[in-house]
Design an enzyme around this catalytic site. Structure first.
Site, PDB file in Angstrom:
ATOM      1  N   TYR A  37       5.568   1.845   3.816  1.00 37.82           N
ATOM      2  CA  TYR A  37       4.992   2.404   2.589  1.00 37.82           C
ATOM      3  C   TYR A  37       6.148   2.770   1.667  1.00 37.82           C
ATOM      4  O   TYR A  37       7.081   3.460   2.069  1.00 37.82           O
ATOM      5  CB  TYR A  37       4.194   3.650   2.932  1.00 37.82           C
ATOM      6  CG  TYR A  37       3.131   3.997   1.923  1.00 37.82           C
ATOM      7  CD1 TYR A  37       1.838   3.523   2.073  1.00 37.82           C
ATOM      8  CD2 TYR A  37       3.409   4.804   0.830  1.00 37.82           C
ATOM      9  CE1 TYR A  37       0.853   3.844   1.169  1.00 37.82           C
ATOM     10  CE2 TYR A  37       2.422   5.131  -0.086  1.00 37.82           C
ATOM     11  CZ  TYR A  37       1.139   4.653   0.089  1.00 37.82           C
ATOM     12  OH  TYR A  37       0.162   4.977  -0.810  1.00 37.82           O
ATOM     13  N   TYR A  84       0.260  -2.384  -5.547  1.00 35.71           N
ATOM     14  CA  TYR A  84       0.085  -1.033  -5.016  1.00 35.71           C
ATOM     15  C   TYR A  84      -1.367  -0.823  -4.661  1.00 35.71           C
ATOM     16  O   TYR A  84      -2.158  -0.364  -5.475  1.00 35.71           O
ATOM     17  CB  TYR A  84       0.553   0.004  -6.043  1.00 35.71           C
ATOM     18  CG  TYR A  84       0.501   1.434  -5.534  1.00 35.71           C
ATOM     19  CD1 TYR A  84       1.204   1.798  -4.391  1.00 35.71           C
ATOM     20  CD2 TYR A  84      -0.238   2.400  -6.195  1.00 35.71           C
ATOM     21  CE1 TYR A  84       1.164   3.101  -3.919  1.00 35.71           C
ATOM     22  CE2 TYR A  84      -0.280   3.716  -5.734  1.00 35.71           C
ATOM     23  CZ  TYR A  84       0.421   4.056  -4.605  1.00 35.71           C
ATOM     24  OH  TYR A  84       0.382   5.348  -4.133  1.00 35.71           O
TER      25      TYR A  84
END
Lengths: 135, 401
Positions: free
Chosen positions: B300, B350
């Site tokens: 992430y 994203y």
């Protein structure tokens, strides 16, 4: 950056009663442990019979960030220094550091608390200032 | 792959045929895609994932849904997909760790027989036409109140300042520099250039990174992730069923979560240590693998710093050495450690935890095309939510053991 508008809710009512008087209130347990303002129980021992006690307002810089000033017709605005600070009593608090030159920021720098309002109908907001910027 | 005879609480404790496998991946158009709601993206993603797997929608008997910042996906997705008599249905929210967590709960569900085929979906549409990306995560329009309102009134608006405070603390403690963070952005842009799904494919140099405007010092623009519209779904079923489906099976060998619950008071390690330090070993232990076995890493990376602290906390380098590690040239298509091989959230898209998860599945399948890592027996997927508050780790592999 001037502070923004904020209104109270049930959980923050007593805290904002404090800021209105220039006090930063922290919940304390019977053992004398100070907890973060939003604590439902003592951060240290879990006690739930908490009472509000004014903090000294003294703090030290844990970390900081700088938000650039907005560009306008008058040119670039002044930057906003934000900090997470460790209160003398132990809990951390987050706010802007007013009148600060970003170059003055360092870990452990001493801060003092002040209070500012967006407008009279909004709550007083705690902010920091460098305690001894010349030393 | 290493094996041991030790007992493990994870997939190895279940009969081989019931062990969890990712069999479907559905990715809608991503990025500046307008005119569709988050719920439509979610429905499209599940339909695409089912088609990818070679399953009918009616084969799905479990559904886990996850909404993003627009909060536009909920349990009504069941009806949008025409799914009846589900054995499992829930909405989940642990921010950037949700996607990894959904695969974990889906894995437990299929391994225990709670459900047979579980679809996990995330969708969001924060981007609106004629409005800047900065406004997408800018906060609510109503009058700020209470503790969160006070934080905003104090100047701490959105995630950028909080992550910047964390990164600055790491810099002060370990000497991490903006240039070192920039190496992560540059390496991931190199990967993105090989990824047809990536939104940002123009070359970027370290000088470009340093010259990009300051968002919240120490972060430049190129330290910050994109904002994307779209939806991604994955489908988890049992190894037995996976053998009859369309795609190469991606086995879920291990998982872990960590939610540090930072005390945010004296002696706290916020900004210095993330939950990966706990979720990583838990996942490796369950998989009976070690970090040395990892071939591909999908982290992430809402900010360059998030990737850096995760590299440290998983143990790819020593604590505090993430900066020199990133600057050593180990990252990127020409480096030794394939990290964020699709470009990550910084340069590809994203979709919260679905970004590392989707690329991890693509790599484990060997479907990475130009960006495919040559070795992909063990793929680590890492989710991070809140401000380093929630971690979820998955160990994926094309191999059944």
């Amino acid at each position: 950056m001037p502070v923004g508008p904020v209104v109270r809710d049930d959980q923050t009512a007593t805290f904002f009663d404090g800021t209105a008087q220039g006090l930063f209130l922290l919940p304390h347990c019977p053992e004398g442990h100070a907890s973060s303002p939003h604590a439902q129980q003592c951060d240290t021992c879990g006690a739930t019979d908490l009472s509000w006690v004014p903090a000294t307002g003294d703090a030290t810089v844990v970390s900081w960030a700088v938000i650039p000033g907005r560009l306008s017709d008058a040119g670039a605005g002044s930057p906003t220094v934000l900090a997470v600070a460790e209160l003398t009593e132990g809990p951390w608090w987050w706010s802007q550091v007013v009148d600060a030159d970003p170059a003055q920021m360092m870990v452990g720098a001493r801060l003092a608390m002040r209070f500012e309002r967006h407008s009279p109908e909004h709550e007083a907001v705690p902010v920091f200032a460098l305690a001894n910027p010349d030393s | 792959m290493t094996t041991t005879s030790a007992a493990h609480a994870g997939p190895r404790s279940f009969a081989a045929g019931r062990r969890p496998v990712v069999v479907g991946l559905g990715i809608t158009d991503l990025g500046k895609v307008y005119g569709r709601t988050a719920a439509q993206f979610a429905g499209d993603a599940v339909r695409l994932a089912a088609a990818d797997a070679g399953l009918r929608l009616s084969d799905i008997d479990g559904l886990l849904v996850s909404a993003g910042v627009t909060n536009g996906v909920d349990l009504s997705l069941q009806r949008h997909l025409g799914l009846s008599d589900l054995n499992l249905l829930s909405e989940m929210q642990a921010f950037g760790s949700t996607a990894g967590q959904m695969v974990q709960y889906a894995s437990m569900a299929v391994a225990t027989g709670t459900a047979e085929v579980v679809a996990c979906v995330f969708a969001d549409n924060p981007l609106k036409e004629n409005r800047g990306a900065g406004a997408a995560y800018g906060g609510a329009a109503q009058m700020p109140s209470g503790w969160m309102g006070l934080l905003g009134a104090s100047g701490i608006l959105g995630a950028n300042p909080m992550y910047a405070l964390a990164a600055r603390r790491h810099m002060n403690a370990y000497g991490t520099t903006s240039e070192q963070l920039g190496h992560i952005a540059v390496a991931q842009r190199e990967w993105a250039q090989l990824n047809p799904l990536a939104q940002m494919r123009t070359p970027m140099t370290l000088e470009d990174h340093q010259a990009s405007r300051i968002i919240a010092d120490p972060f430049h623009l190129f330290d910050c992730c994109l904002v994307s519209n779209g939806g991604i779904a994955v489908i988890v079923t049992t190894a037995e069923r996976a053998g009859h489906l369309a795609q190469p099976a991606v086995h879920v060998h291990g998982w872990g979560q960590s939610h540090p619950g930072y005390f945010l008071r004296r002696s706290d390690d916020f900004g210095l240590v993330s939950g990966a330090v706990q979720s990583g070993p838990a996942a490796f232990n369950m998989a009976a693998l070690a970090i040395e076995d990892v071939d591909v890493v999908e982290l992430y990376d809402c900010y360059t710093f998030t990737a850096l602290i995760s590299l440290e906390d998983y143990g790819f380098c020593e604590k505090g050495e993430g900066g020199p590690f990133a600057a050593s040239g180990v990252l990127g298509p020409n480096g030794k450690l394939p990290v964020n091989t699709g470009g990550g959230q910084l340069s590809s898209y994203y979709l919260w935890g679905m970004t590392p998860l989707s690329e991890g599945i693509i790599q484990a399948r060997g479907h990475g095309g130009e960006r495919q890592a040559p070795d992909h027996d063990v793929v680590l997927v890492s989710g991070n939510g809140g401000v380093l508050d929630h971690h979820a780790t998955l160990i994926l592999s094309p191999n059944p053991t």
